[in-house]
Scaffold this motif. Structure first.
Motif, mmCIF file in Angstrom:
data_model
loop_
_atom_site.group_PDB
_atom_site.id
_atom_site.type_symbol
_atom_site.label_atom_id
_atom_site.label_comp_id
_atom_site.label_asym_id
_atom_site.label_seq_id
_atom_site.Cartn_x
_atom_site.Cartn_y
_atom_site.Cartn_z
ATOM 1 N N GLN A 25 -43.726 -8.992 -15.335
ATOM 2 C CA GLN A 25 -43.511 -7.693 -15.473
ATOM 3 C C GLN A 25 -42.466 -7.415 -16.636
ATOM 4 O OE1 GLN A 25 -42.574 -7.430 -11.350
ATOM 5 N NE2 GLN A 25 -44.064 -5.676 -11.053
ATOM 6 N N VAL A 26 -41.769 -8.489 -16.581
ATOM 7 C CA VAL A 26 -40.373 -8.270 -17.530
ATOM 8 C C VAL A 26 -41.124 -8.386 -19.016
ATOM 9 C CG1 VAL A 26 -38.567 -9.074 -18.490
ATOM 10 C CG2 VAL A 26 -38.641 -9.010 -16.143
ATOM 11 N N LEU A 27 -41.949 -9.394 -19.081
ATOM 12 C CA LEU A 27 -42.760 -9.573 -20.350
ATOM 13 C C LEU A 27 -43.494 -8.575 -20.939
ATOM 14 C CD1 LEU A 27 -43.975 -13.248 -20.280
ATOM 15 C CD2 LEU A 27 -42.850 -12.310 -22.137
ATOM 16 N N ARG A 28 -44.203 -7.895 -20.144
ATOM 17 C CA ARG A 28 -45.069 -6.710 -20.256
ATOM 18 C C ARG A 28 -44.170 -5.321 -20.840
ATOM 19 N NH1 ARG A 28 -47.474 -4.819 -15.882
ATOM 20 N NH2 ARG A 28 -48.198 -6.840 -15.198
ATOM 21 N N TYR A 29 -42.958 -5.342 -20.118
ATOM 22 C CA TYR A 29 -42.194 -4.247 -20.588
ATOM 23 C C TYR A 29 -41.465 -4.544 -21.651
ATOM 24 C CZ TYR A 29 -38.707 -0.623 -20.187
ATOM 25 O OH TYR A 29 -37.835 0.643 -20.686
ATOM 26 N N GLU A 30 -40.959 -5.743 -22.067
ATOM 27 C CA GLU A 30 -40.254 -6.106 -23.129
ATOM 28 C C GLU A 30 -40.540 -7.373 -23.593
ATOM 29 O OE1 GLU A 30 -37.912 -4.555 -25.341
ATOM 30 O OE2 GLU A 30 -38.546 -6.333 -26.313
ATOM 31 N N VAL A 97 -34.314 -6.221 -21.972
ATOM 32 C CA VAL A 97 -34.801 -7.476 -21.032
ATOM 33 C C VAL A 97 -33.844 -7.394 -19.777
ATOM 34 C CG1 VAL A 97 -34.738 -10.010 -20.545
ATOM 35 C CG2 VAL A 97 -35.598 -9.244 -22.898
ATOM 36 N N LEU A 98 -32.384 -6.960 -20.082
ATOM 37 C CA LEU A 98 -31.592 -6.869 -18.876
ATOM 38 C C LEU A 98 -31.983 -5.664 -17.995
ATOM 39 C CD1 LEU A 98 -28.367 -8.147 -20.604
ATOM 40 C CD2 LEU A 98 -28.911 -8.761 -18.338
ATOM 41 N N LEU A 99 -32.191 -4.562 -18.539
ATOM 42 C CA LEU A 99 -32.739 -3.375 -17.799
ATOM 43 C C LEU A 99 -34.074 -3.670 -17.119
ATOM 44 C CD1 LEU A 99 -31.855 -0.642 -20.667
ATOM 45 C CD2 LEU A 99 -30.725 -0.913 -18.302
ATOM 46 N N ALA A 100 -34.877 -4.479 -17.727
ATOM 47 C CA ALA A 100 -36.278 -4.698 -17.183
ATOM 48 C C ALA A 100 -36.034 -5.799 -15.846
ATOM 49 C CB ALA A 100 -37.108 -5.423 -18.048
ATOM 50 N N ILE A 101 -35.009 -6.801 -16.227
ATOM 51 C CA ILE A 101 -34.865 -7.554 -15.078
ATOM 52 C C ILE A 101 -34.277 -6.921 -13.775
ATOM 53 C CG2 ILE A 101 -33.577 -9.767 -14.286
ATOM 54 C CD1 ILE A 101 -33.757 -10.783 -16.920
ATOM 55 N N HIS A 102 -33.264 -6.140 -14.156
ATOM 56 C CA HIS A 102 -32.461 -5.131 -13.256
ATOM 57 C C HIS A 102 -33.623 -4.313 -12.369
ATOM 58 C CE1 HIS A 102 -29.593 -2.804 -11.251
ATOM 59 N NE2 HIS A 102 -28.459 -3.484 -11.990
#
Ligand code: SF4
Ligand code: SF4
Ligand code: SF4
Ligand code: SF4
Lengths: 114, 592
Positions: A25-30, A97-102
């Motif tokens: 998911q993180v990869l897809r977003y960023e 990436v941080l926002l996405a992980i969050h």
């Protein structure tokens, strides 16, 4: 200062506990998340890292490995100052990436991502 | 003049549209004012009974009718907008004057001035009548010129200094085409009728020409029907089109002059801002994301439309912005779109009160001047060192607030919508500042400077180092020579446009270097592309923006590009071979 290089505490990989969902998911977003080489520049410059053993390199590695139990609480320590984005030799958009992980590790969704 | 008729069924389409739009507007204004928070309503009430109302009236005249701000941007574009708006306004006013003069008993029929020439006939050519006929024709010609230019703008927008124009949707198109049709149809209708009603150079002239090959008599009623239908359709389409900006902008001006700002996105003032956007597209060219990184569809005009219609991924649109403020500066309506975007971003907050428990206890630093270098200055330590040299030379009793790295000022978090998290930092940093007993806080990073000024409630003044250096030189605390270098100054967004500090850096630079002019300065300054306001822009897109800005700034080949922001410095340094220095570093050179 703890540079956090000893990230391999155990050589055992527990596939029962690993989940690749969040990394995907993180990869897809960023997508730039994919190219991290674990150089550690981000953590050497980190504003939060001066006060607490917070380590973006480790955080990203944990997500990649699917060991996401403690990731959310870790990600919360970031001040989003953006130094790591400027320093990263791979040009990774670390703040995003941080926002996405969050977001993807939160108990309830935090970003409105469609 | 004598009255021929008092009613004809062709007034019905116009009346339907007219009644509809009046009800719609009254309801809209009432609901917008009801949505204002109580304190804002009080402000509005106060301002209506004060001098401000005259300021507003003047602004409404200058902006809604004359379109002064658009004139300043481009004369042709301004002329186009003024011709349509002011010409139309004159038609309405003169039409009412005609009615009052020639058949005062009909003033309460709203359709009478609109279809005046049909209902009235000329009996004798009074001087008064011919003057009004002349003025009416002149106003009509003015509107028609404007419409002609608007048509031409659709084909070649560069004539009006616009490289890109807004891609319109259905509602806008219907309203636009009917608006374009209204005035040529009026010309036809009045020309056909001019044999009976009289007319001046335009309508009578056309009337005579038409007479030579068609029967004007037979075409009179169809032409008035078409005119009425076009007007009625325009009014019906108005609420779903950009033309709501005409009434909304007037309300916006009154509220803005009362000191009201947007708090929510789709309510109250924010909503009026959305309706005030004319989708003129001026913000598209202003935005470097469109000019340099080809993200045209991410610009403010589309964000405003999505928000107004509540369609698409509004949150993503709000995130894709550098918050540089260039579009706000360019907007002829004065819409604070950055604030609207911030309002959307705020809704995504993920606050957790435990997150910054690791902050160390505040240690007391006692000093006169407190210096906050900021995270970004720690990445470009040359700036911090230069400042320390300057402090030392001036013999100032100073201490660094973030020696070796400190707590972030909170603005990056805030710009990501995390206002509650930012509040923890604001609280902590405020504590450090208060404990220091300092009389002055100096910041090197414009990002920090802005938030210290706007969100911290500090009892002491805050200065950016450009202001502080200017003061030191003025006081004679440091003496500078001339470096002999030629320099272009780059205005950082958060220092220039977003904080209004334009002169101090120029004052300082003129003393130490040969300051060159560029066409991208002050309010028109560029964004370096490094902004912390945008978390989603890719590295590649940022690089494109930075290269483009660097290219535009250094066309005259200065020895150095000078800026006053560590983030700009770092971003530009990575974008080309140009030598980039912070103003503090140049001053240190000039001190030696
Ligand atoms: S600096 Fe970039 S490449 Fe290096 S560890 Fe951090 S994120 Fe990965
Ligand atoms: S943005 Fe977060 S992870 Fe990156 S340097 Fe700043 S505090 Fe550290
Ligand atoms: S935001 Fe302003 S500049 Fe942009 S389209 Fe709307 S009115 Fe025009
Ligand atoms: S604030 Fe800057 S980046 Fe954002 S839309 Fe306006 S001009 Fe573009």
């Amino acid at each position: 200062m703890d540079f956090g290089y000893s990230i391999n505490q155990s050589s055992k990989i527990d596939m029962d506990r690993a989940s690749g969902d969040i990394a995907a998911q993180v990869l897809r977003y960023e997508p730039s998340f994919a190219v991290c080489i674990g150089c550690g520049a981000c953590m050497a410059t980190c504003s939060a890292g001066r006060f607490t053993p917070f380590n973006l390199r480790r955080l990203q590695l944990m997500v990649m490995r699917g060991q996401t139990d403690s990731v959310h609480a870790e990600a919360e320590k970031c001040m989003l100052c953006g130094k790591c984005r400027l320093i990263c030799p791979r040009g990774i958009n670390t703040r995003n990436v941080l926002l996405a992980i969050h977001h993807f590790t939160a108990p309830a969704p935090t970003l409105d991502i469609r | 003049m004598r009255q021929r008729f008092i009613y004809d069924p062709f007034v019905l389409p116009f009346m339907a549209g007219f009644v509809f739009i009046i009800i719609y507007l009254v309801a809209g204004i009432i609901s917008a004012i009801r949505e204002l928070p109580c304190e804002d309503r009080k402000k509005l009430g106060k301002s209506i009974f004060s001098r401000k109302i005259f300021v507003s009236a003047r602004e409404i005249f200058m902006e809604c009718l004359i379109h002064r701000r658009i004139f300043r941007r481009n004369r042709m574009l301004g002329f186009m907008h003024m011709s349509i708006a002011f010409g139309w306004f004159l038609l309405i006013v003169l039409g009412h004057i005609e009615v009052r003069l020639y058949c005062p008993e009909r003033v309460n029929l709203p359709y009478f001035p609109i279809f005046f020439r049909y209902f009235m006939m000329e009996t004798d050519s009074t001087l008064k009548g011919s003057l009004l006929f002349f003025l009416m024709d002149a106003a009509l010609l003015m509107v028609l010129t404007g419409i002609g230019l608007a048509l031409y703008k659709r084909i070649n927008s560069r004539l009006m200094g616009m490289r890109r124009t807004t891609k319109l949707k259905l509602g806008d198109r219907i309203a636009m085409y009917t608006l374009w049709a209204v005035f040529p149809l009026r010309l036809l209708a009045e020309s056909f009728t001019s044999g009976i009603s009289g007319g001046s150079f335009l309508t009578r002239g056309f009337g005579l020409v038409f007479e030579s090959f068609v029967s004007n008599e037979a075409l009179i009623r169809p032409a008035w029907w078409a005119y009425s239908v076009a007007l009625g359709t325009f009014f019906l389409a108005m609420p779903v089109s950009r033309y709501m900006h005409i009434p909304a902008e007037m309300l916006l001006i009154v509220l803005r002059n009362a000191g009201i700002k947007s708090k929510k996105t789709n309510a109250g003032y924010g909503n009026i801002e959305l309706y005030s956007c004319s989708r003129c597209g001026i913000c598209i060219d202003a935005c470097q994301m469109s000019a340099a990184a080809r993200l045209d569809r991410k610009t403010t005009v589309y964000f405003m439309r999505m928000l107004r219609r509540q369609e698409g991924d509004i949150e993503a649109a709000a995130r894709q912005c550098l918050m540089c403020g260039r579009c706000v500066q360019a907007c002829p309506v004065g819409i604070d779109s950055c604030r609207l975007k911030q309002n959307v971003r705020r809704s995504e907050s993920f606050f957790s009160p435990v997150q910054y428990r690791y902050f160390p206890p505040t240690e007391t630093i006692r000093t006169d001047v407190l210096y906050f270098a900021g995270c970004m200055t720690h990445l470009t330590p040359g700036i911090g060192k230069a400042m320390q040299t300057i402090f030392g030379r001036a013999g100032v009793n100073y201490r660094m607030m973030d020696e070796g790295g400190g707590i972030c000022c909170g603005r990056p978090l805030m710009l990501s919508g995390q206002e509650k998290s930012a509040a923890i930092m604001i609280e902590k940093n405020t504590d450090i500042i208060l404990q220091s007993n300092a009389e002055l806080l100096v910041a090197s990073c414009p990002v920090c400077y802005k938030i210290f000024n706007e969100e911290y409630s500090l009892p002491i003044p805050v200065m950016h180092h450009t202001q502080y250096i200017e003061q030191l030189i003025d006081r004679g605390a440091v003496t500078v020579g001339h470096t002999g270098l030629s320099a272009v100054y780059h205005d950082p967004c958060d220092l220039g446009r977003n904080s209004g500090v334009y002169n101090p850096p120029r004052q300082v630079l003129r003393q130490v270097a040969n300051l060159m002019d560029t066409s991208h300065e002050r309010g028109e300054g560029l964004c370096c592309g490094g902004s912390v306001g945008n978390a989603v822009l890719t590295g590649d897109q940022r690089r494109k923006i930075a290269r483009d800005a660097l290219y535009k700034l250094t066309g005259e080949k200065p020895d150095i590009l000078v800026t006053a922001c560590p983030l700009c410095k770092k971003t530009f340094a990575g974008a080309g071979l140009q030598q980039v220095e912070d103003i503090a570093q140049v001053v240190v050179k000039a001190m030696e």
